[in-house]
Write a protein that holds these residues in place. Structure first.
Motif, PDB file in Angstrom:
ATOM      1  N   ILE A  86       0.855  -1.194   0.000  1.00  0.00           N
ATOM      2  CA  ILE A  86       0.000   0.000   0.000  1.00  0.00           C
ATOM      3  C   ILE A  86       0.889   1.240   0.000  1.00  0.00           C
ATOM      4  O   ILE A  86       1.785   1.381   0.820  1.00  0.00           O
ATOM      5  N   THR A  87       0.624   2.114  -0.955  1.00  0.00           N
ATOM      6  CA  THR A  87       1.263   3.423  -1.014  1.00  0.00           C
ATOM      7  C   THR A  87       0.290   4.405  -0.389  1.00  0.00           C
ATOM      8  O   THR A  87      -0.894   4.411  -0.733  1.00  0.00           O
ATOM      9  N   TRP A  88       0.788   5.214   0.531  1.00  0.00           N
ATOM     10  CA  TRP A  88      -0.060   6.180   1.243  1.00  0.00           C
ATOM     11  C   TRP A  88       0.252   7.595   0.781  1.00  0.00           C
ATOM     12  O   TRP A  88       1.414   7.986   0.691  1.00  0.00           O
ATOM     13  N   VAL A  89      -0.786   8.349   0.505  1.00  0.00           N
ATOM     14  CA  VAL A  89      -0.652   9.774   0.204  1.00  0.00           C
ATOM     15  C   VAL A  89      -0.730  10.495   1.542  1.00  0.00           C
ATOM     16  O   VAL A  89      -1.708  10.350   2.287  1.00  0.00           O
ATOM     17  N   VAL A  90       0.338  11.219   1.871  1.00  0.00           N
ATOM     18  CA  VAL A  90       0.481  11.855   3.182  1.00  0.00           C
ATOM     19  C   VAL A  90       0.818  13.341   3.005  1.00  0.00           C
ATOM     20  O   VAL A  90       1.270  13.755   1.933  1.00  0.00           O
ATOM     21  N   PRO A  91       0.609  14.141   4.063  1.00  0.00           N
ATOM     22  CA  PRO A  91       0.984  15.555   3.959  1.00  0.00           C
ATOM     23  C   PRO A  91       2.495  15.701   3.737  1.00  0.00           C
ATOM     24  O   PRO A  91       3.294  15.037   4.401  1.00  0.00           O
ATOM     25  N   ALA A  92       2.858  16.559   2.802  1.00  0.00           N
ATOM     26  CA  ALA A  92       4.275  16.814   2.519  1.00  0.00           C
ATOM     27  C   ALA A  92       4.732  18.033   3.304  1.00  0.00           C
ATOM     28  O   ALA A  92       3.953  18.959   3.551  1.00  0.00           O
ATOM     29  N   LYS A  93       5.996  18.033   3.685  1.00  0.00           N
ATOM     30  CA  LYS A  93       6.582  19.229   4.288  1.00  0.00           C
ATOM     31  C   LYS A  93       6.546  20.347   3.250  1.00  0.00           C
ATOM     32  O   LYS A  93       6.653  20.094   2.047  1.00  0.00           O
ATOM     33  N   ALA A  94       6.419  21.575   3.708  1.00  0.00           N
ATOM     34  CA  ALA A  94       6.296  22.727   2.809  1.00  0.00           C
ATOM     35  C   ALA A  94       7.491  22.863   1.871  1.00  0.00           C
ATOM     36  O   ALA A  94       7.344  23.325   0.740  1.00  0.00           O
ATOM     37  N   GLU A  95       8.672  22.442   2.323  1.00  0.00           N
ATOM     38  CA  GLU A  95       9.879  22.625   1.507  1.00  0.00           C
ATOM     39  C   GLU A  95      10.123  21.503   0.492  1.00  0.00           C
ATOM     40  O   GLU A  95      11.102  21.549  -0.263  1.00  0.00           O
ATOM     41  N   VAL A  96       9.242  20.494   0.448  1.00  0.00           N
ATOM     42  CA  VAL A  96       9.424  19.421  -0.535  1.00  0.00           C
ATOM     43  C   VAL A  96       9.205  20.014  -1.923  1.00  0.00           C
ATOM     44  O   VAL A  96       8.199  20.669  -2.183  1.00  0.00           O
ATOM     45  N   PRO A  97      10.154  19.790  -2.827  1.00  0.00           N
ATOM     46  CA  PRO A  97      10.070  20.437  -4.139  1.00  0.00           C
ATOM     47  C   PRO A  97       8.915  19.955  -5.010  1.00  0.00           C
ATOM     48  O   PRO A  97       8.505  18.786  -4.943  1.00  0.00           O
ATOM     49  N   HIS A  98       8.440  20.861  -5.839  1.00  0.00           N
ATOM     50  CA  HIS A  98       7.353  20.628  -6.795  1.00  0.00           C
ATOM     51  C   HIS A  98       7.655  19.453  -7.718  1.00  0.00           C
ATOM     52  O   HIS A  98       6.757  18.728  -8.127  1.00  0.00           O
ATOM     53  N   SER A 169       1.223  -1.585  -6.163  1.00  0.00           N
ATOM     54  CA  SER A 169       0.631  -1.167  -4.894  1.00  0.00           C
ATOM     55  C   SER A 169      -0.713  -0.469  -5.049  1.00  0.00           C
ATOM     56  O   SER A 169      -0.970   0.215  -6.038  1.00  0.00           O
ATOM     57  N   GLU A 170      -1.531  -0.681  -4.033  1.00  0.00           N
ATOM     58  CA  GLU A 170      -2.760   0.086  -3.874  1.00  0.00           C
ATOM     59  C   GLU A 170      -2.314   1.490  -3.459  1.00  0.00           C
ATOM     60  O   GLU A 170      -1.292   1.635  -2.795  1.00  0.00           O
ATOM     61  N   ILE A 171      -3.059   2.512  -3.844  1.00  0.00           N
ATOM     62  CA  ILE A 171      -2.733   3.871  -3.406  1.00  0.00           C
ATOM     63  C   ILE A 171      -3.937   4.428  -2.659  1.00  0.00           C
ATOM     64  O   ILE A 171      -5.049   4.436  -3.188  1.00  0.00           O
ATOM     65  N   ARG A 172      -3.708   4.883  -1.414  1.00  0.00           N
ATOM     66  CA  ARG A 172      -4.758   5.422  -0.545  1.00  0.00           C
ATOM     67  C   ARG A 172      -4.294   6.705   0.128  1.00  0.00           C
ATOM     68  O   ARG A 172      -3.118   6.884   0.382  1.00  0.00           O
ATOM     69  N   ASP A 173      -5.246   7.552   0.450  1.00  0.00           N
ATOM     70  CA  ASP A 173      -4.986   8.750   1.244  1.00  0.00           C
ATOM     71  C   ASP A 173      -4.958   8.334   2.712  1.00  0.00           C
ATOM     72  O   ASP A 173      -5.912   7.739   3.201  1.00  0.00           O
ATOM     73  N   LEU A 174      -3.873   8.631   3.393  1.00  0.00           N
ATOM     74  CA  LEU A 174      -3.745   8.227   4.796  1.00  0.00           C
ATOM     75  C   LEU A 174      -4.731   8.960   5.700  1.00  0.00           C
ATOM     76  O   LEU A 174      -5.220   8.396   6.674  1.00  0.00           O
ATOM     77  N   LEU A 175      -5.074  10.201   5.373  1.00  0.00           N
ATOM     78  CA  LEU A 175      -5.965  10.983   6.227  1.00  0.00           C
ATOM     79  C   LEU A 175      -7.431  10.600   6.050  1.00  0.00           C
ATOM     80  O   LEU A 175      -8.199  10.593   7.014  1.00  0.00           O
ATOM     81  N   THR A 176      -7.835  10.277   4.815  1.00  0.00           N
ATOM     82  CA  THR A 176      -9.255  10.012   4.541  1.00  0.00           C
ATOM     83  C   THR A 176      -9.541   8.552   4.198  1.00  0.00           C
ATOM     84  O   THR A 176     -10.705   8.151   4.125  1.00  0.00           O
ATOM     85  N   ASN A 177      -8.488   7.784   3.932  1.00  0.00           N
ATOM     86  CA  ASN A 177      -8.587   6.380   3.487  1.00  0.00           C
ATOM     87  C   ASN A 177      -9.172   6.247   2.080  1.00  0.00           C
ATOM     88  O   ASN A 177      -9.514   5.155   1.645  1.00  0.00           O
ATOM     89  N   GLN A 178      -9.323   7.355   1.355  1.00  0.00           N
ATOM     90  CA  GLN A 178      -9.824   7.319  -0.009  1.00  0.00           C
ATOM     91  C   GLN A 178      -8.901   6.472  -0.880  1.00  0.00           C
ATOM     92  O   GLN A 178      -7.679   6.607  -0.829  1.00  0.00           O
ATOM     93  N   LEU A 179      -9.502   5.599  -1.698  1.00  0.00           N
ATOM     94  CA  LEU A 179      -8.750   4.739  -2.619  1.00  0.00           C
ATOM     95  C   LEU A 179      -8.537   5.467  -3.941  1.00  0.00           C
ATOM     96  O   LEU A 179      -9.494   5.905  -4.569  1.00  0.00           O
ATOM     97  N   PHE A 180      -7.262   5.593  -4.359  1.00  0.00           N
ATOM     98  CA  PHE A 180      -6.938   6.226  -5.646  1.00  0.00           C
ATOM     99  C   PHE A 180      -6.635   5.190  -6.712  1.00  0.00           C
ATOM    100  O   PHE A 180      -6.901   5.411  -7.883  1.00  0.00           O
TER     101      PHE A 180
END
Length: 183
Positions: A86-98, A169-180
């Motif tokens: 499972i790949t989780w989409v998580v909040p990124a630090k502000a300085e993580v590059p575009h 891998s499955e991809i999900r949002d860690l905060l909402t559990n939404q499946l992408f």
């Protein structure tokens, strides 16, 4: 090529192929914009989509994930071992590059237990970008020979087997559990 040779290529900001749980991934040093741009060009992948980072432990993801936005429960879910990757989409630090996050203020990460990923991260000291090793319109490669047939005989590929997972891998949002993406 072996782990030592692939790690050396990664440290020279090259794009390499390495086995993951189900397919070969294309990866590079996520801290190197030139390496990431080479990867995006090779895959013909728009920068806006963002990239997945893989690592054997959260230690390698400290520079990218904004852990202050995660609850203890979410952190536990992120670190849990699952039957399928499972790949989780998580909040990124502000300085993580575009060039890593694309159009998002989040980043996709996966704790990967594949021995090749663990060895490469430990040898280089960084997480790896991970996108499936295939050219546009082709199937993801499941062997080193398949990588060489799509990318050429001289492409740097780690000659080891993929894991036992049947699907990427499955991809999900860690905060909402939404499946992408279904795994």
């Amino acid at each position: 090529m072996n782990v030592q040779q692939i790690a050396a290529r990664l440290m020279q900001d090259e794009v390499v192929a390495y086995p993951t749980e189900a397919v070969f991934g294309l990866g590079c040093n996520p801290l190197s914009e030139s390496a990431v741009r080479k990867l995006l060009d090779l895959k013909q992948r728009p920068i806006e989509k963002g990239l997945i980072l893989v690592a054997p432990s959260l230690h390698f993801l400290q520079s990218f994930v904004d852990f202050s936005h995660l609850s203890d429960e979410q952190l536990a879910r992120l670190q849990e071992q699952y039957e399928h990757p499972i790949t989780w989409v998580v909040p990124a630090k502000a300085e993580v590059p575009h060039f890593l996050t694309g159009q998002f203020n989040s980043i996709a990460v996966r704790l990967c237990t594949h021995p090749a990923v663990k060895a490469l991260c430990e040898k280089t000291g960084f997480a790896l970008t991970s996108t499936s090793a295939n050219l546009t319109g082709q199937s993801p490669c499941r062997s080193a020979d398949a990588v060489r047939s799509q990318f050429g005989a001289d492409f740097p590929v780690l000659d080891e087997a993929v894991g036992q997972a049947q699907n990427p891998s499955e991809i999900r949002d860690l905060l909402t559990n939404q499946l992408f993406r279904q795994g």
